[in-house]
Design an enzyme around this catalytic site. Structure first.
Site, PDB file in Angstrom:
ATOM      1  N   ARG A 182       0.819  -1.223   0.000  1.00  0.00           N
ATOM      2  CA  ARG A 182       0.000   0.000   0.000  1.00  0.00           C
ATOM      3  C   ARG A 182       0.846   1.264   0.000  1.00  0.00           C
ATOM      4  NH1 ARG A 182      -5.543  -0.970   3.257  1.00  0.00           N
ATOM      5  NH2 ARG A 182      -4.279  -0.673   5.105  1.00  0.00           N
ATOM      6  N   SER A 233      18.252   2.130  -0.957  1.00  0.00           N
ATOM      7  CA  SER A 233      18.077   3.537  -1.305  1.00  0.00           C
ATOM      8  C   SER A 233      19.445   4.139  -1.623  1.00  0.00           C
ATOM      9  CB  SER A 233      17.449   4.253  -0.119  1.00  0.00           C
ATOM     10  OG  SER A 233      17.688   5.634  -0.203  1.00  0.00           O
ATOM     11  N   SER A 234      19.422   5.219  -2.394  1.00  0.00           N
ATOM     12  CA  SER A 234      20.687   5.867  -2.763  1.00  0.00           C
ATOM     13  C   SER A 234      21.410   6.469  -1.557  1.00  0.00           C
ATOM     14  CB  SER A 234      20.437   6.961  -3.811  1.00  0.00           C
ATOM     15  OG  SER A 234      19.515   7.918  -3.315  1.00  0.00           O
ATOM     16  N   CYS A 235      20.735   6.560  -0.412  1.00  0.00           N
ATOM     17  CA  CYS A 235      21.397   7.124   0.778  1.00  0.00           C
ATOM     18  C   CYS A 235      22.409   6.174   1.397  1.00  0.00           C
ATOM     19  CB  CYS A 235      20.376   7.557   1.818  1.00  0.00           C
ATOM     20  SG  CYS A 235      19.627   6.153   2.629  1.00  0.00           S
ATOM     21  N   TYR A 265      19.091   4.985   8.857  1.00  0.00           N
ATOM     22  CA  TYR A 265      18.362   4.312   7.771  1.00  0.00           C
ATOM     23  C   TYR A 265      19.359   3.662   6.807  1.00  0.00           C
ATOM     24  CZ  TYR A 265      15.145   4.516   3.649  1.00  0.00           C
ATOM     25  OH  TYR A 265      14.369   4.263   2.549  1.00  0.00           O
ATOM     26  N   LYS A 276      19.790  -0.259   5.596  1.00  0.00           N
ATOM     27  CA  LYS A 276      19.726  -0.658   4.184  1.00  0.00           C
ATOM     28  C   LYS A 276      21.004  -1.374   3.749  1.00  0.00           C
ATOM     29  CE  LYS A 276      15.622   0.815   3.085  1.00  0.00           C
ATOM     30  NZ  LYS A 276      14.595  -0.164   2.684  1.00  0.00           N
ATOM     31  N   HIS A 306       9.047  13.208   1.857  1.00  0.00           N
ATOM     32  CA  HIS A 306      10.169  13.660   1.023  1.00  0.00           C
ATOM     33  C   HIS A 306       9.826  15.018   0.391  1.00  0.00           C
ATOM     34  CE1 HIS A 306      11.095   9.253   1.078  1.00  0.00           C
ATOM     35  NE2 HIS A 306      12.293   9.753   1.305  1.00  0.00           N
TER      36      HIS A 306
HETATM   37  N1  LIG Z   1      10.180   6.920  -1.493  1.00  0.00           N
HETATM   38  C1  LIG Z   1      11.402   7.051  -1.965  1.00  0.00           C
HETATM   39  O1  LIG Z   1      11.804   8.130  -2.441  1.00  0.00           O
HETATM   40  C2  LIG Z   1      12.329   5.879  -1.967  1.00  0.00           C
HETATM   41  C3  LIG Z   1      11.992   4.645  -1.465  1.00  0.00           C
HETATM   42  N2  LIG Z   1      12.905   3.607  -1.487  1.00  0.00           N
HETATM   43  C4  LIG Z   1      12.609   2.308  -0.901  1.00  0.00           C
HETATM   44  O2  LIG Z   1      11.426   1.747  -1.399  1.00  0.00           O
HETATM   45  C5  LIG Z   1      10.769   0.985  -0.370  1.00  0.00           C
HETATM   46  C6  LIG Z   1       9.340   1.458  -0.233  1.00  0.00           C
HETATM   47  O3  LIG Z   1       9.312   2.856   0.057  1.00  0.00           O
HETATM   48  P1  LIG Z   1       7.976   3.721  -0.104  1.00  0.00           P
HETATM   49  O4  LIG Z   1       7.000   2.966  -0.908  1.00  0.00           O
HETATM   50  O5  LIG Z   1       8.408   5.065  -0.496  1.00  0.00           O
HETATM   51  O6  LIG Z   1       7.490   3.797   1.396  1.00  0.00           O
HETATM   52  P2  LIG Z   1       5.986   3.957   1.947  1.00  0.00           P
HETATM   53  O7  LIG Z   1       6.106   4.515   3.318  1.00  0.00           O
HETATM   54  O8  LIG Z   1       5.144   4.654   0.949  1.00  0.00           O
HETATM   55  O9  LIG Z   1       5.495   2.447   2.023  1.00  0.00           O
HETATM   56  C7  LIG Z   1       6.054   1.526   2.922  1.00  0.00           C
HETATM   57  C8  LIG Z   1       5.064   0.416   3.141  1.00  0.00           C
HETATM   58  O10 LIG Z   1       5.603  -0.483   4.121  1.00  0.00           O
HETATM   59  C9  LIG Z   1       4.575  -0.773   5.062  1.00  0.00           C
HETATM   60  N3  LIG Z   1       5.139  -1.060   6.369  1.00  0.00           N
HETATM   61  C10 LIG Z   1       5.919  -0.263   7.133  1.00  0.00           C
HETATM   62  N4  LIG Z   1       6.190  -0.861   8.291  1.00  0.00           N
HETATM   63  C11 LIG Z   1       5.571  -2.060   8.264  1.00  0.00           C
HETATM   64  C12 LIG Z   1       5.473  -3.138   9.183  1.00  0.00           C
HETATM   65  N5  LIG Z   1       6.083  -3.103  10.381  1.00  0.00           N
HETATM   66  N6  LIG Z   1       4.743  -4.206   8.822  1.00  0.00           N
HETATM   67  C13 LIG Z   1       4.110  -4.261   7.645  1.00  0.00           C
HETATM   68  N7  LIG Z   1       4.167  -3.277   6.725  1.00  0.00           N
HETATM   69  C14 LIG Z   1       4.893  -2.195   7.043  1.00  0.00           C
HETATM   70  C15 LIG Z   1       3.758   0.496   5.125  1.00  0.00           C
HETATM   71  O11 LIG Z   1       2.502   0.249   5.665  1.00  0.00           O
HETATM   72  P3  LIG Z   1       1.870   1.342   6.690  1.00  0.00           P
HETATM   73  O12 LIG Z   1       1.897   2.642   5.931  1.00  0.00           O
HETATM   74  O13 LIG Z   1       0.522   0.814   6.964  1.00  0.00           O
HETATM   75  O14 LIG Z   1       2.802   1.341   7.875  1.00  0.00           O
HETATM   76  C16 LIG Z   1       3.712   0.886   3.647  1.00  0.00           C
HETATM   77  O15 LIG Z   1       2.693   0.197   2.970  1.00  0.00           O
HETATM   78  C17 LIG Z   1      11.594   1.192   0.896  1.00  0.00           C
HETATM   79  O16 LIG Z   1      12.449   0.105   1.077  1.00  0.00           O
HETATM   80  C18 LIG Z   1      12.398   2.414   0.601  1.00  0.00           C
HETATM   81  O17 LIG Z   1      13.630   2.389   1.262  1.00  0.00           O
HETATM   82  C19 LIG Z   1      14.158   3.794  -2.008  1.00  0.00           C
HETATM   83  C20 LIG Z   1      14.541   4.990  -2.524  1.00  0.00           C
HETATM   84  C21 LIG Z   1      13.675   6.123  -2.536  1.00  0.00           C
HETATM   85  C1  LIG Z   2      15.156   9.088  -0.664  1.00  0.00           C
HETATM   86  C2  LIG Z   2      16.031   9.667   0.419  1.00  0.00           C
HETATM   87  O1  LIG Z   2      15.364  10.703   1.109  1.00  0.00           O
HETATM   88  C3  LIG Z   2      16.039  11.303   2.220  1.00  0.00           C
HETATM   89  O2  LIG Z   2      17.070  12.109   1.794  1.00  0.00           O
HETATM   90  P1  LIG Z   2      16.885  13.449   1.004  1.00  0.00           P
HETATM   91  O3  LIG Z   2      17.121  13.202  -0.438  1.00  0.00           O
HETATM   92  O4  LIG Z   2      17.744  14.482   1.631  1.00  0.00           O
HETATM   93  O5  LIG Z   2      15.344  13.722   1.229  1.00  0.00           O
HETATM   94  P2  LIG Z   2      14.244  14.845   1.174  1.00  0.00           P
HETATM   95  O6  LIG Z   2      13.408  14.554  -0.002  1.00  0.00           O
HETATM   96  O7  LIG Z   2      13.556  14.884   2.485  1.00  0.00           O
HETATM   97  O8  LIG Z   2      15.010  16.249   0.991  1.00  0.00           O
HETATM   98  C4  LIG Z   2      15.686  16.589  -0.179  1.00  0.00           C
HETATM   99  C5  LIG Z   2      16.112  18.031  -0.132  1.00  0.00           C
HETATM  100  O9  LIG Z   2      14.950  18.857  -0.252  1.00  0.00           O
HETATM  101  C6  LIG Z   2      14.984  19.887   0.743  1.00  0.00           C
HETATM  102  N1  LIG Z   2      13.613  20.335   1.033  1.00  0.00           N
HETATM  103  C7  LIG Z   2      13.119  21.548   0.739  1.00  0.00           C
HETATM  104  N2  LIG Z   2      11.871  21.686   1.188  1.00  0.00           N
HETATM  105  C8  LIG Z   2      11.559  20.481   1.760  1.00  0.00           C
HETATM  106  C9  LIG Z   2      10.380  20.021   2.389  1.00  0.00           C
HETATM  107  O10 LIG Z   2       9.379  20.704   2.531  1.00  0.00           O
HETATM  108  N3  LIG Z   2      10.400  18.734   2.823  1.00  0.00           N
HETATM  109  C10 LIG Z   2      11.505  17.908   2.673  1.00  0.00           C
HETATM  110  N4  LIG Z   2      11.440  16.650   3.114  1.00  0.00           N
HETATM  111  N5  LIG Z   2      12.647  18.371   2.108  1.00  0.00           N
HETATM  112  C11 LIG Z   2      12.664  19.625   1.647  1.00  0.00           C
HETATM  113  C12 LIG Z   2      15.711  19.238   1.892  1.00  0.00           C
HETATM  114  O11 LIG Z   2      16.191  20.212   2.797  1.00  0.00           O
HETATM  115  C13 LIG Z   2      16.817  18.476   1.151  1.00  0.00           C
HETATM  116  O12 LIG Z   2      17.858  19.357   0.814  1.00  0.00           O
HETATM  117  C14 LIG Z   2      16.689  10.290   3.132  1.00  0.00           C
HETATM  118  O13 LIG Z   2      16.532  10.778   4.439  1.00  0.00           O
HETATM  119  C15 LIG Z   2      16.288   8.936   2.829  1.00  0.00           C
HETATM  120  O14 LIG Z   2      14.933   8.735   3.154  1.00  0.00           O
HETATM  121  C16 LIG Z   2      16.451   8.627   1.388  1.00  0.00           C
HETATM  122  O15 LIG Z   2      16.956   7.590   1.020  1.00  0.00           O
END
Ligand SMILES: NC(=O)C1=CN([C@@H]2O[C@H](COP(=O)(O)OP(=O)(O)OC[C@H]3O[C@@H](n4cnc5c(N)ncnc54)[C@H](OP(=O)(O)O)[C@@H]3O)[C@@H](O)[C@H]2O)C=CC1
Ligand SMILES: C[C@H]1O[C@H](OP(=O)(O)OP(=O)(O)OC[C@H]2O[C@@H](n3cnc4c(=O)[nH]c(N)nc43)[C@H](O)[C@@H]2O)[C@@H](O)[C@@H](O)C1=O
Length: 326
Positions: free
Chosen positions: A29, A124-126, A153, A157, A196
């Protein structure tokens, strides 16, 4: 990876021809999991096993073991994690390290022990050092200190990647890892503080437009560079890797295009139609200055992204208007 690379030792677990195979998408989800389910359904998979967080808490080892014993999924994609932006990562370090270590350890180990043929873990790229060479190649992993705002985090990862590698080496089990860049799209988290940057700005600009506000506050200096990719491209890459990739090393998955946060904010302003000013809050952290990944390994296998940032933003804003801003 030298002599430890056991690619050749693994038989290929062909994925795409087996549309009735049982596939468990953990975190279905979320932003990523929902996109993977859409893509699997679109290409014809008919036997997806899905559990909400409420139905199965993946941090609970015995519940995860019982689930795998009873369901025995043939393929597993790990898209469940504790995820958030720079503020959430910085504020809840214990949650980010503990929950992620628990989820991934439980799922990877139970999948192996219950006959799953192939598992894909998403990092993740982090994971890369704060000052890694750009674009960042896969072998930059563990070559320098991490970005402090997300090191908890990142450590979890990195442990996930290493766990997949260890199970490959010791058990000859087909576990692979993909490292996506910053993602966005439908079902993203639009929380004002914990999300994000891209969904945070979409919501803030939209609310400012609706209220007729004169300015919108954006965090940091605007100078950091980020590489954004639409989640539908990531889902496509996940299915591609499940079919084509069986190697020890994790693979970067990026768009290859980077923008400054200032450029992103200007583009978002245009897509949403906000006409006021941007105000920069430099008390908020910038995070890592730049993290463009080198995704040439995945490209050399034959995968390329398709969605431009401009089209992706327009598509996501349309989804936001129809689904979030009710
Ligand atoms: N979003 C991004 O920019 C990026 C994401 N990723 C990776 O992609 C993957 C998914 O991320 P994303 O889709 O963005 O994250 P979301 O927060 O949108 O989704 C994460 C999902 O995991 C579920 N979840 C969390 N904790 C539990 C738990 N204890 N048991 C069962 N389900 C759980 C959440 O359910 P619920 O909400 O109900 O807790 C949710 O459905 C991660 O591994 C992340 O590191 C990598 C790079 C960038
Ligand atoms: C995917 C990656 O995401 C995270 O890293 P990040 O790339 O730094 O993530 P971010 O999207 O939160 O920020 C990107 C940039 O944007 C700026 N910024 C401006 N204004 C807002 C703002 O309103 N919100 C947020 N969040 N950031 C803001 C913020 O200050 C920063 O310079 C990891 O912790 C980790 O989760 C990971 O792997």
């Amino acid at each position: 990876m030298g002599s430890q690379d056991n690619n050749a030792a693994l038989s290929s677990n062909s994925f795409l021809p087996h549309k009735s195979s049982k596939v468990f998408v953990a975190g279905h989800r979320g932003l990523v999991g929902a996109a993977i389910v859409r893509k699997l359904t679109q290409v014809g998979f008919t036997n997806l096993v899905l559990r909400t967080h409420a139905e199965l808490d993946l941090t609970r080892q015995s519940d995860v073991e019982a689930f795998f014993v009873s369901e025995k999924p043939e393929f597993v994609i790990v898209a469940a994690a504790k995820v958030g932006g720079i503020h959430a990562n910085n504020t809840y370090p214990a949650d980010f390290i503990a929950i992620n270590l628990q989820i991934q350890t439980n799922v990877i180990d139970s999948a192996y022990r219950n006959g799953t043929k192939k598992l894909l873990f998403l990092g993740s790229s982090c994971i890369y050092p704060k000052f890694a060479p750009q674009p960042i190649p896969e072998d930059a992993l563990l070559t320098g200190p991490l970005e402090p705002t997300n090191e908890w985090y990142a450590i979890a990862k990195i442990a996930g990647i290493k766990m997949c590698q260890a199970y490959r080496i010791q058990y000859k089990w087909d576990a692979i890892s993909g490292m996506p860049t910053n993602l966005y799209g439908p079902y993203d988290n639009f929380h004002p503080e914990n999300s994000h940057v891209l969904p945070a700005l979409m919501r803030r600009f939209h609310e400012a437009k609706v209220k007729g506000a004169k300015e919108v506050v954006v965090w940091g200096t605007g100078s950091p560079l980020r590489e954004f990719m639409h989640v539908d491209d990531l889902a496509d890459a996940v299915i591609f890797m499940m079919e084509k990739y069986s190697g020890l090393e994790h693979l970067n998955v990026g768009s290859g295009k980077e923008v400054t946060i200032k450029e992103l904010a200007e583009l978002m302003k245009e897509v949403v139609g906000f006409e006021g000013d941007l105000v920069w809050d430099s008390t908020k952290p910038d995070g890592t200055p730049r993290k463009l990944m080198d995704s040439s390994k995945l490209a050399s296998l034959g995968w390329t992204p398709k969605v431009s940032l401009k089209d992706g933003l327009a598509d996501t804003y349309k989804w936001y208007l129809e689904n979030v801003n009710l």
